[in-house]
Design an enzyme around this catalytic site. Sequence first.
Site, PDB file in Angstrom:
ATOM      1  N   GLY A  13       0.857  -1.354   0.325  1.00 55.07           N
ATOM      2  CA  GLY A  13       0.033  -0.029  -0.132  1.00 55.07           C
ATOM      3  C   GLY A  13       0.761   1.113  -0.042  1.00 55.07           C
ATOM      4  O   GLY A  13       1.991   1.063   0.435  1.00 55.07           O
TER       5      GLY A  13
ATOM      6  N   GLN B  72       2.885  10.071   1.323  1.00 56.35           N
ATOM      7  CA  GLN B  72       4.152   9.378   1.228  1.00 56.35           C
ATOM      8  C   GLN B  72       5.102   9.627   0.216  1.00 56.35           C
ATOM      9  O   GLN B  72       6.444   9.416   0.293  1.00 56.35           O
ATOM     10  CB  GLN B  72       4.081   7.963   1.257  1.00 56.35           C
TER      11      GLN B  72
ATOM     12  N   CYS C  38       6.765  -0.015   7.567  1.00 58.06           N
ATOM     13  CA  CYS C  38       6.156   1.351   6.559  1.00 58.06           C
ATOM     14  C   CYS C  38       7.202   1.705   5.785  1.00 58.06           C
ATOM     15  O   CYS C  38       8.287   2.007   6.361  1.00 58.06           O
ATOM     16  CB  CYS C  38       5.769   2.386   7.566  1.00 58.06           C
ATOM     17  N   LEU C  39       6.970   1.937   4.628  1.00 58.87           N
ATOM     18  CA  LEU C  39       7.872   2.622   3.542  1.00 58.87           C
ATOM     19  C   LEU C  39       8.387   4.100   4.236  1.00 58.87           C
ATOM     20  O   LEU C  39       9.726   4.295   3.872  1.00 58.87           O
ATOM     21  CB  LEU C  39       7.338   2.823   2.279  1.00 58.87           C
TER      22      LEU C  39
ATOM     23  N   HIS D 245      -3.849   1.385   8.304  1.00 58.72           N
ATOM     24  CA  HIS D 245      -2.513   1.658   8.414  1.00 58.72           C
ATOM     25  C   HIS D 245      -2.521   2.899   7.285  1.00 58.72           C
ATOM     26  O   HIS D 245      -1.881   3.905   7.350  1.00 58.72           O
ATOM     27  CB  HIS D 245      -1.610   0.711   8.178  1.00 58.72           C
ATOM     28  N   GLU D 246      -3.066   2.642   5.999  1.00 64.07           N
ATOM     29  CA  GLU D 246      -3.052   3.480   4.721  1.00 64.07           C
ATOM     30  C   GLU D 246      -3.717   4.457   5.333  1.00 64.07           C
ATOM     31  O   GLU D 246      -3.386   5.585   4.779  1.00 64.07           O
ATOM     32  CB  GLU D 246      -3.297   2.537   3.705  1.00 64.07           C
TER      33      GLU D 246
ATOM     34  N   HIS E 109      -2.239   7.480   7.202  1.00 69.63           N
ATOM     35  CA  HIS E 109      -1.219   8.153   6.468  1.00 69.63           C
ATOM     36  C   HIS E 109      -2.009   9.531   5.977  1.00 69.63           C
ATOM     37  O   HIS E 109      -1.313  10.592   5.641  1.00 69.63           O
ATOM     38  CB  HIS E 109      -0.561   7.457   5.050  1.00 69.63           C
TER      39      HIS E 109
HETATM   40 ZN    ZN Z   1       3.061   3.294   5.940  1.00 69.76          ZN
END
Ligand code: ZN
Length: 186
Positions: free
Chosen positions: A49, A54, A103-104, A145-146, A149
């Site tokens: 995701g 991000q 997480c990225l 989670h997404e 953001h």
């Molecule tokens: Zn993340």
Amino acid sequence: MTIKKVLRMGHPTLRELAKPMSKEEILSDETKELLQDMIDTMEAEGGIGIAAPQIGISKQVTLIAIDSEQTRYEEAESTPLLVIFNPVITTINEELQGFWEGCLSVPGLRGYVQRPKQVRIEYLDQHAKPQVIEPEGFLATVFQHELDHLFGALYIDKISDISKLSYIEEFEQFWLEPQEETPPRE
Ligand code: ZN
């Protein structure tokens, strides 16, 4: 194909409330380009995701795409690419379930997070059509989670036991159950 730089924890954009998008904006060529950049970046980074903030775009859009073959996460069922604009989330089942998250934007770390088991999300899809989804289990965690953001939150904010926050190597050494493999990054 454009792979964008993923912002890391500490960048103020990750902590902003992202802006909702109008139907015209959702259907615009600029947004099609943004979605393609997000897909390219997510695939390049091996995520399941990615949210627009991000890659530095503070707008309410996020993608989720799980390939269970690729993530090899036993809880993960494959999903087609989901494109989510302007989500509104409510909790259906308040009972908590825990998963190790990555997480990225927080590279190299894994943290154990407990979140509600089932949520309801109303959103607009890539055609600006209203949709409703009620994910449960692992997918419910991925959605939460997404969506976080888009509201300026990171999973580390939700960790109940910060003493377990681990680098990947230590996570694999001390916390990974023998039958599991490294969980996906989101
Ligand atoms: Zn993340």
